[in-house]
Design an enzyme around this catalytic site. Structure first.
Site, PDB file in Angstrom:
ATOM      1  N   ARG A   1       6.976 -30.109 -54.286  1.00 40.84           N
ATOM      2  CA  ARG A   1       8.141 -29.231 -54.163  1.00 40.84           C
ATOM      3  C   ARG A   1       7.884 -27.851 -54.754  1.00 40.84           C
ATOM      4  O   ARG A   1       8.619 -26.911 -54.468  1.00 40.84           O
ATOM      5  CB  ARG A   1       9.343 -29.874 -54.900  1.00 40.84           C
ATOM      6  CG  ARG A   1       9.778 -31.179 -54.303  1.00 40.84           C
ATOM      7  CD  ARG A   1      10.696 -31.934 -55.244  1.00 40.84           C
ATOM      8  NE  ARG A   1      11.992 -31.290 -55.397  1.00 40.84           N
ATOM      9  CZ  ARG A   1      13.062 -31.556 -54.673  1.00 40.84           C
ATOM     10  NH1 ARG A   1      12.998 -32.468 -53.720  1.00 40.84           N
ATOM     11  NH2 ARG A   1      14.198 -30.941 -54.878  1.00 40.84           N
TER      12      ARG A   1
ATOM     13  N   LYS B   1       8.608 -26.173 -52.042  1.00 44.02           N
ATOM     14  CA  LYS B   1       8.635 -26.846 -50.742  1.00 44.02           C
ATOM     15  C   LYS B   1      10.060 -27.008 -50.240  1.00 44.02           C
ATOM     16  O   LYS B   1      10.340 -26.840 -49.069  1.00 44.02           O
ATOM     17  CB  LYS B   1       7.968 -28.225 -50.874  1.00 44.02           C
ATOM     18  CG  LYS B   1       7.906 -29.026 -49.582  1.00 44.02           C
ATOM     19  CD  LYS B   1       6.907 -28.423 -48.632  1.00 44.02           C
ATOM     20  CE  LYS B   1       6.848 -29.144 -47.305  1.00 44.02           C
ATOM     21  NZ  LYS B   1       6.246 -28.282 -46.262  1.00 44.02           N
TER      22      LYS B   1
ATOM     23  N   CYS C   1      12.792 -27.350 -58.452  1.00 48.31           N
ATOM     24  CA  CYS C   1      12.675 -28.331 -59.535  1.00 48.31           C
ATOM     25  C   CYS C   1      12.757 -29.761 -58.995  1.00 48.31           C
ATOM     26  O   CYS C   1      13.442 -30.016 -57.999  1.00 48.31           O
ATOM     27  CB  CYS C   1      13.801 -28.146 -60.530  1.00 48.31           C
ATOM     28  SG  CYS C   1      13.923 -26.488 -61.170  1.00 48.31           S
TER      29      CYS C   1
HETATM   30  O1  M6R Z   1      12.651 -27.525 -45.302  1.00 45.03           O
HETATM   31  P1  M6R Z   1      12.913 -26.360 -44.388  1.00 45.03           P
HETATM   32  O2  M6R Z   1      12.250 -26.502 -43.070  1.00 45.03           O
HETATM   33  O3  M6R Z   1      14.365 -26.048 -44.242  1.00 45.03           O
HETATM   34  O4  M6R Z   1      12.223 -25.132 -45.117  1.00 45.03           O
HETATM   35  C1  M6R Z   1      12.337 -23.835 -44.603  1.00 45.03           C
HETATM   36  C2  M6R Z   1      11.344 -22.906 -45.253  1.00 45.03           C
HETATM   37  O5  M6R Z   1      11.548 -22.868 -46.649  1.00 45.03           O
HETATM   38  C3  M6R Z   1       9.893 -23.304 -44.972  1.00 45.03           C
HETATM   39  O6  M6R Z   1       9.627 -23.379 -43.610  1.00 45.03           O
HETATM   40  C4  M6R Z   1       8.929 -22.281 -45.627  1.00 45.03           C
HETATM   41  O7  M6R Z   1       9.042 -21.054 -44.995  1.00 45.03           O
HETATM   42  C5  M6R Z   1       7.494 -22.806 -45.576  1.00 45.03           C
HETATM   43  N1  M6R Z   1       6.867 -22.591 -46.844  1.00 45.03           N
HETATM   44  C6  M6R Z   1       6.663 -22.142 -44.543  1.00 45.03           C
HETATM   45  O8  M6R Z   1       5.356 -22.601 -44.519  1.00 45.03           O
END
Ligand code: M6R
Length: 606
Positions: A27, A601, A2
């Site tokens: 997001r 995101k 959100c």
């Molecule tokens: O913001 P972060 O790098 O901590 O996020 C980790 C994962 O949520 C993120 O890498 C997710 O797997 C992506 N959608 C991959 O493309």
């Protein structure tokens, strides 16, 4: 997850709220809404689906008011329909919420037993009714909110308007991020600095447990004990970035193409080019005694950590324990005091990674993080921060953040190896020279982009796709599978090529494409043997390699030729073909590339 926006403005705020929500679209969300206060009354508009549905509603009515809140909702409790969309309201107030109220069942039952009726299935609505009840007792909005915050378990960021108070917004943060922006006789609240960037670059971040009473001219922050506290106001650097698609059809395409440039910026931060020398900031641990470290991250950032495990172990001779953060945080791993724990995160807000960081902090570890958002919670709670200079990453599928994370991790491995005395000067020069080649070699791969388009048409017909790799290429295989499944919705798995015979080989027939990530390294011949096992069963092999066709004694569906490079940088180079294959497959299938279904995101809930 959100997104929240709030504006205490001088002009009507409805369209500014929607514009700010557009900056939070990245997001991930499935419904949206706004509410304004006008003549002491709250007016609300909500719509399921994309923001254009909300915009269409706004075009058909006039929503006046210089004070308002808005929200993009990523459904947790209740389907994404209008009734569950935020803001949620009672006769006295209206609020938006990011996060999960874990004890909402109990609270809801208590409220129902007192005769309260609910309009939605959300956990959020309990907060609105609880505040309404406390308002009857305490009359004062701040007092009412203070009492309710004590009753809520879980993670949340909230922003609240009150009927009859046209110069008041109350915001609170526990777990989920929240920023407050300072304008000229205007104030703003947002989930991140990107949402606030058109209005201001003066940002105050709330800390966990903080809540704030905001008017157009003032901000008073209280901590979880109700004590008034000062929090720093910083100049955000987000404002200097242009968050648009340029000439690209999708943010993901733009971000894939930005990689030579942003990897170049990241290298410039960690390398002294004139002297071919690694330049990573001091990390105050006893390098001679350090022989083990912990890494925790999620998704693509976790795969970056898995690649780095090979570098740290092979180059710096430091053993690595690596877990996905959602497992590590509850694993109760015993940690030796004064150890080193590394956290990798693009957003710097991932709830599980942040919780793992806090576990390590409580266990007297030095907290090192690699983050892309320098103002994020993970960055702020770390002892040492190594930034990636990828710029804002908007596409849900992580691309440039991944290659920048790998770039920082490679530099870190070399720096650690030097500090431990296991890398001599000649080796350092050799490896630095290899890293410096990255932008040029990445560009050369991107120049052959057309190769991926036709191949992706074939991939789009598949129901299942396997990605295989050995050694340091195995995490790349997993990242390739993640990229493909998240944006094309095709089922894909990444496996170590040597594990094929222990199960996955049963899946292979002429309908399953198998993508081998196989640079011509010390394990190449072993991988060729695995390819032959696949070919013998009719599998359609796509090979990503720098090996020449004559070196490949196996029938292929396609060979994607990649530049020959020092093996250190191969994982960074091979990230690009797997991104392009996933991207073009998704484009061909017509999915929502930048905001794939169900994904967010910034994952600020567990
Ligand atoms: O913001 P972060 O790098 O901590 O996020 C980790 C994962 O949520 C993120 O890498 C997710 O797997 C992506 N959608 C991959 O493309």
């Amino acid at each position: 997850m959100c997104g929240i926006i709030g504006i205490l403005g001088q002009k009507n705020v409805a369209s500014a709220l929607v514009d700010a929500l557009k900056r939070l679209e990245y997001r991930g969300y499935d419904s949206a809404g706004i509410a304004t206060l006008y003549n002491g009354e709250i007016n609300r508009l909500r719509a399921p689906g994309k923001l254009r549905n909300l915009e269409n509603k706004l075009a058909d009515c006039e929503l006046s008011g210089t004070l308002g809140i808005g929200h993009t909702r990523w459904a947790t409790h209740g389907i994404p329909n209008e009734a569950n969309a935020h803001p949620h309201m009672t006769d006295q107030l209206c609020l938006v919420h990011n996060g999960i109220i874990e004890n909402f069942h109990v609270l809801r039952e208590q409220l129902v037993s007192k005769g309260v009726t609910f309009e939605s299935d959300t956990d959020t609505e309990v907060i609105a009714h609880l505040i309404a009840q406390e308002l009857i007792i305490h009359k004062d909005p701040a007092e009412a909110v203070r009492h309710v915050l004590q009753k809520l378990d879980g993670a949340f960021a909230i922003a609240i308007l009150f009927v009859g108070y046209d110069d008041l917004m109350i915001a609170a943060r526990q777990g989920s991020p929240l920023a407050i922006g300072h304008g000229d006789e205007e104030m703003y609240v947002g989930s991140d600095a990107i949402a606030l960037s058109p209005f201001t670059d003066k940002i105050t971040y709330l800390e966990d447990g903080d809540w704030a009473v905001i008017s157009r001219q003032s901000l008073t922050i209280y901590d979880k004990n109700g004590q008034s506290v000062k929090r720093n106001t910083k100049k955000s650097d987000v404002i200097s970035y242009h968050v648009d698609k340029g000439n690209h059809r999708h943010f993901m395409s733009k971000e894939i193409h930005e990689q030579p440039e942003v990897v170049g910026h990241t290298l410039a931060h960690y390398i002294d080019f004139a002297n071919n020398e690694i330049r990573v900031p001091d990390i105050p641990v006893d390098w001679q005694r350090l022989d083990r470290m912990v890494i925790s991250a999620c998704g693509t950032a976790y795969y970056a950590g898995l690649v780095a495990k090979y570098w740290f172990e092979q180059i710096a001779k430091i053993s690595v324990d690596i877990d996905v953060a959602s497992e590590f945080r509850y694993r109760e791993a015993p940690l030796k005091p004064k150890g080193l724990s590394l956290f990798i995160s693009q957003s710097g807000e991932t709830a599980d990674t942040l919780a793992s960081l806090r576990y390590c902090k409580e266990n007297s570890q030095h907290i090192l993080s690699i983050v892309n958002v320098s103002e994020s919670s993970i960055a702020r709670e770390s002892d040492t921060v190594l930034p990636t200079l990828a710029g804002p990453e908007i596409g849900v599928a992580s691309t440039k953040a991944f290659t920048c994370q790998l770039t920082v991790l490679a530099c870190l491995a070399l720096s650690m190896a030097k500090l431990k005395g296991v890398l001599d000067r000649d080796q350092e020069i050799d490896m630095v020279k290899a890293l410096v080649e990255l932008p040029r070699l990445m560009s050369s791969i991107l120049n052959n982009e057309h190769e991926y388009e036709s191949l992706s048409q074939e991939l789009s017909k598949a129901r299942d796709v396997l990605y295989l790799g050995r050694g340091i290429n195995f995490p790349l295989a997993m990242e390739g599978a993640l990229k493909l499944k998240e944006i094309s919705y095709i089922h894909a798995e990444g496996y170590p090529a040597g594990e094929l015979k222990h199960g996955p080989i049963a899946l292979i027939d002429e309908n399953v494409p198998i993508i081998f990530v196989a640079p011509k390294d010390n394990l190449f011949d072993k991988t060729i043997s695995n390819m032959q096992e696949v070919a013998a069963r009719g599998g359609k092999i796509i090979l990503l390699t720098d090996a020449k066709p004559d070196d490949i004694n196996c029938e292929l569906m396609a060979r994607i030729g990649l530049p020959t490079a020092q093996s250190l940088i191969n994982p960074i180079l091979y990230a690009i073909p797997i991104q392009l294959l996933a991207y073009y497959t998704a484009v061909f299938m017509g999915t929502d590339v930048d905001q794939p279904r169900n994904l967010a995101k910034s994952v600020t809930v567990e």
